[in-house]
Design an enzyme around this catalytic site. Structure first.
Site, short mmCIF file in Angstrom:
data_model
loop_
_atom_site.label_atom_id
_atom_site.label_comp_id
_atom_site.label_asym_id
_atom_site.label_seq_id
_atom_site.Cartn_x
_atom_site.Cartn_y
_atom_site.Cartn_z
CG HIS A 474 -33.21 68.69 50.81
ND1 HIS A 474 -34.40 68.94 50.15
CD2 HIS A 474 -33.05 69.72 51.67
CE1 HIS A 474 -34.92 70.07 50.59
NE2 HIS A 474 -34.12 70.57 51.51
C1 LIG Z 1 -28.25 76.12 52.56
C2 LIG Z 1 -29.14 75.04 53.10
C3 LIG Z 1 -30.52 75.24 53.11
C4 LIG Z 1 -31.36 74.24 53.61
N1 LIG Z 1 -32.70 74.51 53.76
C5 LIG Z 1 -33.48 73.64 54.42
C6 LIG Z 1 -34.80 73.98 54.79
O1 LIG Z 1 -35.29 75.08 54.52
N2 LIG Z 1 -35.54 73.06 55.47
C7 LIG Z 1 -35.06 71.82 55.78
O2 LIG Z 1 -35.79 71.01 56.36
N3 LIG Z 1 -33.80 71.47 55.44
C8 LIG Z 1 -32.99 72.36 54.82
N4 LIG Z 1 -31.68 72.04 54.56
C9 LIG Z 1 -31.21 70.67 54.88
C10 LIG Z 1 -31.05 70.40 56.36
O3 LIG Z 1 -30.63 71.54 57.05
C11 LIG Z 1 -30.06 69.23 56.54
O4 LIG Z 1 -30.57 68.08 55.89
C12 LIG Z 1 -29.83 68.86 58.00
O5 LIG Z 1 -29.49 69.99 58.76
C13 LIG Z 1 -28.72 67.81 58.08
O6 LIG Z 1 -28.56 67.42 59.42
P1 LIG Z 1 -27.40 66.43 59.86
O7 LIG Z 1 -27.56 66.19 61.31
O8 LIG Z 1 -27.39 65.26 58.94
O9 LIG Z 1 -26.04 67.20 59.55
P2 LIG Z 1 -25.58 68.72 59.89
O10 LIG Z 1 -26.71 69.50 60.48
O11 LIG Z 1 -24.97 69.24 58.64
O12 LIG Z 1 -24.52 68.52 61.02
C14 LIG Z 1 -23.26 67.94 60.88
C15 LIG Z 1 -22.33 68.60 61.88
O13 LIG Z 1 -21.18 67.80 62.05
C16 LIG Z 1 -20.03 68.62 62.04
N5 LIG Z 1 -18.92 67.78 61.59
C17 LIG Z 1 -18.79 67.18 60.39
N6 LIG Z 1 -17.65 66.47 60.34
C18 LIG Z 1 -17.06 66.61 61.55
C19 LIG Z 1 -15.85 66.10 62.10
N7 LIG Z 1 -15.04 65.30 61.42
N8 LIG Z 1 -15.54 66.45 63.38
C20 LIG Z 1 -16.36 67.25 64.10
N9 LIG Z 1 -17.51 67.76 63.61
C21 LIG Z 1 -17.86 67.44 62.35
C22 LIG Z 1 -20.39 69.73 61.07
O14 LIG Z 1 -19.57 70.86 61.22
C23 LIG Z 1 -21.84 69.98 61.43
O15 LIG Z 1 -21.97 70.91 62.46
C24 LIG Z 1 -30.81 73.00 54.06
C25 LIG Z 1 -29.42 72.81 54.06
C26 LIG Z 1 -28.59 73.82 53.61
C27 LIG Z 1 -27.09 73.59 53.64
#
Ligand SMILES: Cc1cc2nc3c(=O)[nH]c(=O)nc-3n(C[C@H](O)[C@H](O)[C@H](O)COP(=O)(O)OP(=O)(O)OC[C@H]3O[C@@H](n4cnc5c(N)ncnc54)[C@H](O)[C@@H]3O)c2cc1C
Length: 545
Positions: A474
């Site tokens: 997280h």
């Molecule tokens: C293994 C795992 C288990 C988890 N389990 C849970 C759970 O059970 N429940 C829960 O609530 N949360 C869980 N989480 C946490 C939750 O999924 C994340 O906090 C959330 O998805 C983050 O969202 P975000 O929009 O910040 O980033 P992300 O969903 O990580 O999205 C970022 C996106 O940007 C893309 N990106 C990054 N840099 C670039 C770039 N330079 N150019 C183009 N694209 C780019 C990436 O490829 C990715 O697709 C888990 C996370 C992981 C990794």
């Protein structure tokens, strides 16, 4: 490109098709008035194991869908490096996560508001959680129905989970059927972001319907390498696809949704970050901002392992051909059984001190066991229980190691560097062990493998946490929202000192929420889209006479 009639210039460019980015791509294109480009570094979400909930364990080490980051050696963990998986695929981490649906505590958001972030108190963000949600149990004042994010109950109870919940009750933690209700406290089954027994990522819930619109272009396998500026105004981006460098222009805004590691990395690569760090890598400094990449927070958890008396764990199912065949059949026919569950089956939110107002630790009960996260399951019936402090005080950082956008940044959460976190994890471990020793669980436990019997003192518990703890996945707060000197974005998520540049993802959280982070990232995407659209219409609406 997915859309039609689109050239290289757009109203909005969203970087990252993750939990927040897919929400933005959907909401910003809904009216049909705006042309949006969504750039995603990963590919399409076509792998079967993305969609079968338990498949997330297979994605921990799969470089096709995962950035496979790792922390720098951690000072309080004997220099151990902790794995840091992140989704690199449509849906981002919502395509590889453990599927648990937890929003956090109302007090988390009230605290954000208290820190000076107008519009982020619980009553302000609740409408966005509700708007997102398609809650199996229907709508009420706290829950939404009919939204794009499907939230479902587990398909069936399990005897070990029942025993765990009863043990929690015996230890004084009440049973609850809703961790997202009026109080988070209690023990019960988790709800999952699934539909018909399949993962319901934001790529499924938000992006798939939006891709039918002619005003959305989606480019996969496109690594954004730089935000382009004209003075202090973001005017576009540069991205790499198939070995070539492309440029896209944004007439209105560039929105970073790359997540807690990649959004600060991209800002730093673009010249926005600590001046000394940028200069060290030969990057021209556009704005000296020490907060970009600072304040990394994460949930660090300790793990307890048990050998089970009965062959009712995932280890047993996966360990035999018959087990796998039966599980596969049950899933195929009824969408039930172990293939349909996520990172935890049951869990609890508890207070280590009854004088506290709200829970300070979370337990996950996981019906499988292995030596470390993502590794081979034990060949005997085993399960584990984890505990993590919910409001860590330790702060780490994300800093580029190179001017090459393809190189991973240095990630160091500095787990347990704050005394408060060490105290909390020890108190939480003692409480969890108290639960696991209740009579309700006795018949299922042959042996407690960790903590071993010799773990009795506070320093023993702390040492166990140091040696074998890991992340709960997280990470947040590396482009923190606020009005202070090191805050990166304001309460409308605009990067301080810049025009037309926002960040909307886990990195803007002032403090990590007290729970799993996906739901809050979806909420941030929902709220950001309303603010962006409101600002756009304020610009075009003539002032009333
Ligand atoms: C293994 C795992 C288990 C988890 N389990 C849970 C759970 O059970 N429940 C829960 O609530 N949360 C869980 N989480 C946490 C939750 O999924 C994340 O906090 C959330 O998805 C983050 O969202 P975000 O929009 O910040 O980033 P992300 O969903 O990580 O999205 C970022 C996106 O940007 C893309 N990106 C990054 N840099 C670039 C770039 N330079 N150019 C183009 N694209 C780019 C990436 O490829 C990715 O697709 C888990 C996370 C992981 C990794």
């Amino acid at each position: 490109m997915g859309g039609k009639r689109l050239e290289g210039s757009f109203d909005y460019i969203v970087i990252g098709a993750g939990s927040a980015g897919c929400v933005l791509a959907n909401r910003l294109t809904a009216s049909g008035k705006h042309r949006v480009l969504l750039l995603e570094a990963g590919g399409e979400d076509r792998n079967l194991w993305i969609h079968v909930p338990i498949g997330f364990v297979k994605l921990f080490a799969d470089a096709r869908y995962n950035w496979l980051y790792s922390s720098e050696p951690e000072p309080e963990l004997h220099g151990r490096q902790i794995i840091q998986p992140r989704g690199k695929v449509m849906g981002g981490s919502s395509s590889i996560n453990g599927l648990l649906y937890i929003r956090g505590q109302a007090e988390d958001f009230d605290h954000w508001r208290q820190l000076g972030n107008a519009g982020w108190g619980f009553t302000d963000v609740l409408p966005y959680f509700r708007r997102a949600e398609d809650q199996e149990r229907g709508a009420d004042e706290l829950h939404g129905f009919g939204g794009p994010l499907s939230v479902r109950n587990v398909s069936e109870p399990h005897p070990l989970c029942e025993a765990f919940i009863e043990a929690c009750e015996q230890a004084g933690i009440p049973r609850t059927d809703d961790f997202n209700g009026s109080s988070q406290e209690g023990a019960g089954y988790f709800q999952l972001t699934t539909r018909n027994g399949r993962r319901w990522s934001t790529a499924r819930g938000y992006l798939a319907p939006a891709r039918k619109r002619g005003n959305l272009a989606v480019v996969s396998n496109a690594l954004t390498t730089r935000v382009l500026f004209k003075n202090r105004r973001a005017v576009g981006v540069e991205y790499r696809k198939g070995g070539a460098i492309h440029t896209a222009r944004a007439n209105s805004e560039v929105i970073l949704s790359g997540g807690a590691f990649n959004s600060p990395q991209l800002l730093q690569l673009s010249g926005v970050g600590p001046a000394d760090l940028l200069q060290q890598h030969g990057i021209e400094v556009i704005a000296d901002m020490n907060g970009v990449g600072a304040d990394l927070q994460d949930h660090y958890e300790a793990r307890f392992y048990y050998r089970c008396t009965e062959r009712i764990t995932i280890n047993d199912m996966m360990g035999s051909m018959t087990g796998r065949a039966v599980a596969g059949l049950r899933y195929a026919l009824f969408r039930k059984g172990f293939l349909a569950i996520g990172a935890g089956y049951a869990g609890a939110f508890a207070r280590t001190d009854p004088k506290m107002a709200t829970p300070d630790v979370q337990f996950h009960l996981i019906l499988s066991s292995s030596d470390a996260v993502g590794q081979k399951l034990h060949p005997w019936p085993g399960f584990l229980a984890t505990v993590c402090p919910l409001r860590p005080e330790s702060r780490g950082f994300v800093r580029i190691k190179s001017a090459d956008p393809a190189q991973a940044p240095a990630i160091q959460p500095r787990y347990m560097t704050a005394q408060g976190d060490r105290d909390c994890i020890v108190a939480g471990m003692k409480l969890l062990r108290h639960v696991m020793r209740q009579s309700a669980l006795k018949r299922y436990i042959v042996e407690e493998l960790a903590p071993a019997p010799k773990v009795v003192s506070d320093s023993n518990y702390l040492e166990l946490a140091r040696q074998s703890g890991s992340t709960a996945f997280h990470p947040t707060s590396t482009c923190r929202m606020g009005g202070d000197a090191t805050a990166v974005v304001d309460e409308r998520l605009r990067v301080h000192g810049f025009e037309s540049l926002r960040v909307a993802d886990a990195s803007i959280m002032p403090t990590v929420v007290s729970g799993n982070t996906n739901a809050a990232c979806v909420m941030i995407g929902e709220k950001a889209s309303d603010m962006i659209l409101a600002d756009a219409s304020a610009k075009t609406t003539p002032l009333a006479a």
